[in-house]
Design a protein around this motif. Structure first.
Motif, PDB file in Angstrom:
ATOM      1  N   UNK A  96      37.613  42.573  49.109  1.00 53.90           N
ATOM      2  CA  UNK A  96      38.356  43.758  49.501  1.00 53.90           C
ATOM      3  C   UNK A  96      39.797  43.760  49.016  1.00 53.90           C
ATOM      4  N   UNK A  97      40.307  42.600  48.660  1.00 55.62           N
ATOM      5  CA  UNK A  97      41.699  42.532  48.212  1.00 55.62           C
ATOM      6  C   UNK A  97      41.828  42.808  46.721  1.00 55.62           C
ATOM      7  N   UNK A  98      40.667  42.886  46.022  1.00 58.62           N
ATOM      8  CA  UNK A  98      40.762  43.088  44.575  1.00 58.62           C
ATOM      9  C   UNK A  98      41.183  44.513  44.248  1.00 58.62           C
ATOM     10  N   UNK A  99      42.102  44.636  43.312  1.00 59.00           N
ATOM     11  CA  UNK A  99      42.548  45.952  42.843  1.00 59.00           C
ATOM     12  C   UNK A  99      43.137  45.747  41.456  1.00 59.00           C
ATOM     13  N   UNK A 100      43.350  46.854  40.775  1.00 64.54           N
ATOM     14  CA  UNK A 100      43.986  46.770  39.456  1.00 64.54           C
ATOM     15  C   UNK A 100      45.367  46.116  39.578  1.00 64.54           C
ATOM     16  N   UNK A 101      46.043  46.451  40.662  1.00 62.27           N
ATOM     17  CA  UNK A 101      47.378  45.901  40.881  1.00 62.27           C
ATOM     18  C   UNK A 101      47.324  44.372  41.024  1.00 62.27           C
ATOM     19  N   UNK A 102      46.340  43.919  41.787  1.00 60.99           N
ATOM     20  CA  UNK A 102      46.203  42.465  41.959  1.00 60.99           C
ATOM     21  C   UNK A 102      45.847  41.819  40.621  1.00 60.99           C
ATOM     22  N   UNK A 103      44.949  42.471  39.881  1.00 58.24           N
ATOM     23  CA  UNK A 103      44.570  41.941  38.565  1.00 58.24           C
ATOM     24  C   UNK A 103      45.801  41.823  37.678  1.00 58.24           C
ATOM     25  N   UNK A 104      46.581  42.875  37.606  1.00 57.59           N
ATOM     26  CA  UNK A 104      47.776  42.861  36.759  1.00 57.59           C
ATOM     27  C   UNK A 104      48.742  41.759  37.188  1.00 57.59           C
ATOM     28  N   UNK A 105      48.898  41.630  38.481  1.00 58.90           N
ATOM     29  CA  UNK A 105      49.862  40.658  38.969  1.00 58.90           C
ATOM     30  C   UNK A 105      49.361  39.220  38.752  1.00 58.90           C
ATOM     31  N   UNK A 106      48.098  38.965  39.067  1.00 62.26           N
ATOM     32  CA  UNK A 106      47.600  37.590  38.921  1.00 62.26           C
ATOM     33  C   UNK A 106      47.352  37.222  37.457  1.00 62.26           C
ATOM     34  N   UNK A 107      47.206  38.227  36.594  1.00 54.64           N
ATOM     35  CA  UNK A 107      47.001  37.931  35.165  1.00 54.64           C
ATOM     36  C   UNK A 107      48.248  37.336  34.525  1.00 54.64           C
ATOM     37  N   UNK A 108      49.351  37.380  35.237  1.00 52.20           N
ATOM     38  CA  UNK A 108      50.595  36.823  34.689  1.00 52.20           C
ATOM     39  C   UNK A 108      50.719  35.321  34.933  1.00 52.20           C
ATOM     40  N   UNK A 109      49.839  34.790  35.733  1.00 51.88           N
ATOM     41  CA  UNK A 109      49.970  33.370  36.076  1.00 51.88           C
ATOM     42  C   UNK A 109      48.682  32.622  35.757  1.00 51.88           C
ATOM     43  N   UNK A 110      48.855  31.396  35.301  1.00 56.10           N
ATOM     44  CA  UNK A 110      47.688  30.548  35.041  1.00 56.10           C
ATOM     45  C   UNK A 110      47.112  30.034  36.351  1.00 56.10           C
ATOM     46  N   UNK A 111      45.822  29.720  36.307  1.00 55.63           N
ATOM     47  CA  UNK A 111      45.199  29.079  37.460  1.00 55.63           C
ATOM     48  C   UNK A 111      45.938  27.769  37.734  1.00 55.63           C
ATOM     49  N   UNK A 112      46.098  27.359  38.987  1.00 48.39           N
ATOM     50  CA  UNK A 112      45.505  27.938  40.198  1.00 48.39           C
ATOM     51  C   UNK A 112      46.319  29.099  40.787  1.00 48.39           C
ATOM     52  N   UNK A 113      47.391  29.507  40.088  1.00 47.65           N
ATOM     53  CA  UNK A 113      48.287  30.524  40.660  1.00 47.65           C
ATOM     54  C   UNK A 113      47.867  31.933  40.285  1.00 47.65           C
ATOM     55  N   UNK A 125      32.928  39.607  39.420  1.00 46.46           N
ATOM     56  CA  UNK A 125      31.574  39.400  39.933  1.00 46.46           C
ATOM     57  C   UNK A 125      31.571  38.347  41.043  1.00 46.46           C
ATOM     58  N   UNK A 126      32.486  37.406  40.992  1.00 45.84           N
ATOM     59  CA  UNK A 126      32.579  36.432  42.091  1.00 45.84           C
ATOM     60  C   UNK A 126      33.157  37.103  43.341  1.00 45.84           C
ATOM     61  N   UNK A 127      34.253  37.816  43.157  1.00 44.46           N
ATOM     62  CA  UNK A 127      34.912  38.410  44.335  1.00 44.46           C
ATOM     63  C   UNK A 127      34.044  39.464  45.007  1.00 44.46           C
ATOM     64  N   UNK A 128      33.216  40.159  44.219  1.00 45.65           N
ATOM     65  CA  UNK A 128      32.392  41.205  44.830  1.00 45.65           C
ATOM     66  C   UNK A 128      31.404  40.610  45.828  1.00 45.65           C
ATOM     67  N   UNK A 129      31.131  39.319  45.689  1.00 42.47           N
ATOM     68  CA  UNK A 129      30.209  38.680  46.649  1.00 42.47           C
ATOM     69  C   UNK A 129      30.923  38.283  47.937  1.00 42.47           C
ATOM     70  N   UNK A 130      32.240  38.189  47.849  1.00 40.37           N
ATOM     71  CA  UNK A 130      33.017  37.803  49.040  1.00 40.37           C
ATOM     72  C   UNK A 130      33.463  39.083  49.745  1.00 40.37           C
ATOM     73  N   UNK A 131      32.499  39.868  50.183  1.00 40.08           N
ATOM     74  CA  UNK A 131      32.835  41.203  50.649  1.00 40.08           C
ATOM     75  C   UNK A 131      32.675  41.396  52.156  1.00 40.08           C
ATOM     76  N   UNK A 132      32.294  40.340  52.879  1.00 39.41           N
ATOM     77  CA  UNK A 132      32.166  40.538  54.329  1.00 39.41           C
ATOM     78  C   UNK A 132      33.425  40.041  55.036  1.00 39.41           C
TER      79      UNK A 132
END
Ligand code: NAG
Ligand code: NAG
Ligand code: NAG
Ligand code: NAG
Length: 414
Positions: A96-113, A125-132
């Motif tokens: 539920x926290x996934x959004x274009x905004x989150x994608x844009x923001x997290x795309x600026x940092x390497x994992x694990x950040x 596809x991973x996050x869509x399963x964490x939907x409850x």
């Protein structure tokens, strides 16, 4: 502590430049500085017997009820920690926290950040399963009332636990967190037997299974009520998490834990045997290439028969950034080792507990007298703790000491 720039340093730096990711180097083999006198307890024990109420914060967290050693008022009383802790920071990432905004923001940092360089399709596809609602919450079912005070024990694997006889105290907590090479069988008297959460990266889990197998770590803890906390340090963590929820074989690629080479202390502490194949690290390959590489084992091999979203939690990359920035901003970050550095698995679990539980005890974490003890409690011959540049154990030790002195954490020491 500063980096000592002797010949060893430059040798290692050269080696590092030539090395692929995941290979870690010893920078120095003992702490560069003492931690200062331990045990100057700043706590006023009288106040611990008062009841405290605090505001409701994270979903998955409940902060309303009385505790013997409540951490929230201890934070409020402390001039420094009060400005560091933000108990409203989301701890877990869910669909539920996934959004274009989150994608844009997290795309600026390497994992694990963040997600820089990671395939969007794999993340989505991973996050869509964490939907409850389970995925947003660490504790309890919606129907099941939580204990009056959520008391947590976080059990690191430090040698201080050998002979400690803390097993009963540990198991008396409502929730027990363990991590990496958490050997239990044969050590129940010292480390307890209960496990509510097991925290890991796929890399540290696999390294632990390889390096500590002969010392008794033959499988990660499993159980009906046990939940797994994924630390998303690499695309492999998202891939494994998806497979684990769906109960299908891990599709592709190789994890660092499958590779030969030296490994860090809280990652493995030993040399992994060389496997037959040595492809490039998964993170350097595209999603398409990943999909065709190796069909791995079924995730049930690691996590037991139940495949369902409720069994698995995922730390939010922003939470890991927040923790690193505020609590564990190591000097290593601004060296060439910066990309290797992240807080240890133990540190991430302990700080997760401090942001979700009402009261937290830490066992088997580094203390100022760590030299008296073996690296891990399950070793048969004393082995010194070695400091690597992928973690900053000196900084972590000072943090645990300071949180303990502030009464925010009860750190087991002896
Ligand atoms: C400890 O706290 C209690 C209650 O807050 C207070 O009455 C007492 O004076 C304090 N004791 C010390 C030594 O600070
Ligand atoms: C704490 O975190 C929340 C959620 O990220 C944010 O909205 C809020 O501004 C933060 N508060 C402070 C004081 O930084
Ligand atoms: C969550 O996602 C799964 C798979 O896409 C779907 O079957 C399920 O109905 C979804 N649940 C909720 C609560 O949206
Ligand atoms: C563990 O503790 C026992 C005594 O309680 C001691 O004899 C043994 O050497 C310790 N093991 C290690 C690896 O330090």
């Amino acid at each position: 502590m500063g980096l000592s720039r002797g010949p060893l340093f430059w040798l290692l730096l050269g080696l590092l430049a030539a090395a692929c990711s995941g290979i870690l180097f010893v920078l120095y083999s003992s702490a560069a500085q003492p931690y200062g006198a331990p045990g100057a307890r700043a706590r006023n024990t009288t106040s611990f017997h008062e009841f405290f109420w605090s505001k409701n914060v994270n979903p998955g967290t409940r902060k309303r009820l009385p505790c013997g050693y409540p951490l929230y008022p201890a934070i409020q009383r402390h001039p420094h920690f009060r400005s560091l802790f933000n108990l409203s920071t989301p701890v877990l990432l869910q669909g539920g926290l996934f959004s274009q905004k989150l994608w844009d923001s997290l795309s600026q940092h390497k994992a694990p950040y963040g997600w820089q360089g990671l395939p969007r399709q794999a993340i989505v596809s991973t996050l869509s399963l964490l939907n409850s609602s389970d995925s947003a919450r660490l504790f309890g079912d919606p129907q099941e009332p939580l204990p009056a005070c959520v008391r947590c024990a976080v059990v690191g694997n430090g040698g201080i636990l050998n002979g400690s006889r803390q097993g009963r105290n540990i198991d008396a907590h409502d929730y027990v967190f363990r991590l990496n090479g958490a050997v239990i069988k044969g050590f129940e008297r010292d480390v307890g037997a209960k496990t509510s959460f097991y925290g890991f990266t796929v890399n540290t889990m696999k390294n632990s299974l390889i390096a500590y197998r002969s010392l008794g770590f033959t499988s990660v803890p499993q159980g009906q009520d046990l939940r797994y906390i994924f630390i998303p340090s690499d695309i492999r963590d998202y891939v494994m998490l998806r497979s684990a929820i769906l109960g299908v074989p891990v599709p592709e690629g190789q994890d660092k834990g499958d590779s030969p080479g030296p490994t860090g202390p809280s990652m493995a502490g030993g040399l992994a045997p060389a496997p037959a194949l040595s492809p490039p690290p998964a993170s350097s390959m595209g999603w398409g290439a990943l999909s065709t590489f190796i069909v791995g084992p079924r995730p049930q091999t690691y996590f037991g028969p139940e495949a369902s979203a409720r069994k698995f939690k995922l730390l939010h990359p922003d939470f890991i950034s927040y923790l690193t920035e505020r609590f564990l901003k190591s000097k290593f970050i601004n060296t060439r080792f910066g990309d290797l550095y992240m807080p240890s698995t133990g540190a991430l679990m302990l700080l997760t507990a401090l942001h979700t539980c009402d009261q937290v005890s830490a066992y088997g974490f580094i203390t100022s007298n760590y030299r008296k003890f073996s690296d891990h409690y399950f070793e048969r011959i004393k082995k010194p703790l070695i400091f690597y540049v992928n973690h900053d154990l000196s900084l972590e030790a000072s943090l645990w000491r300071d949180l303990h002195q502030a009464g925010i954490l009860q750190l087991y020491q002896r």
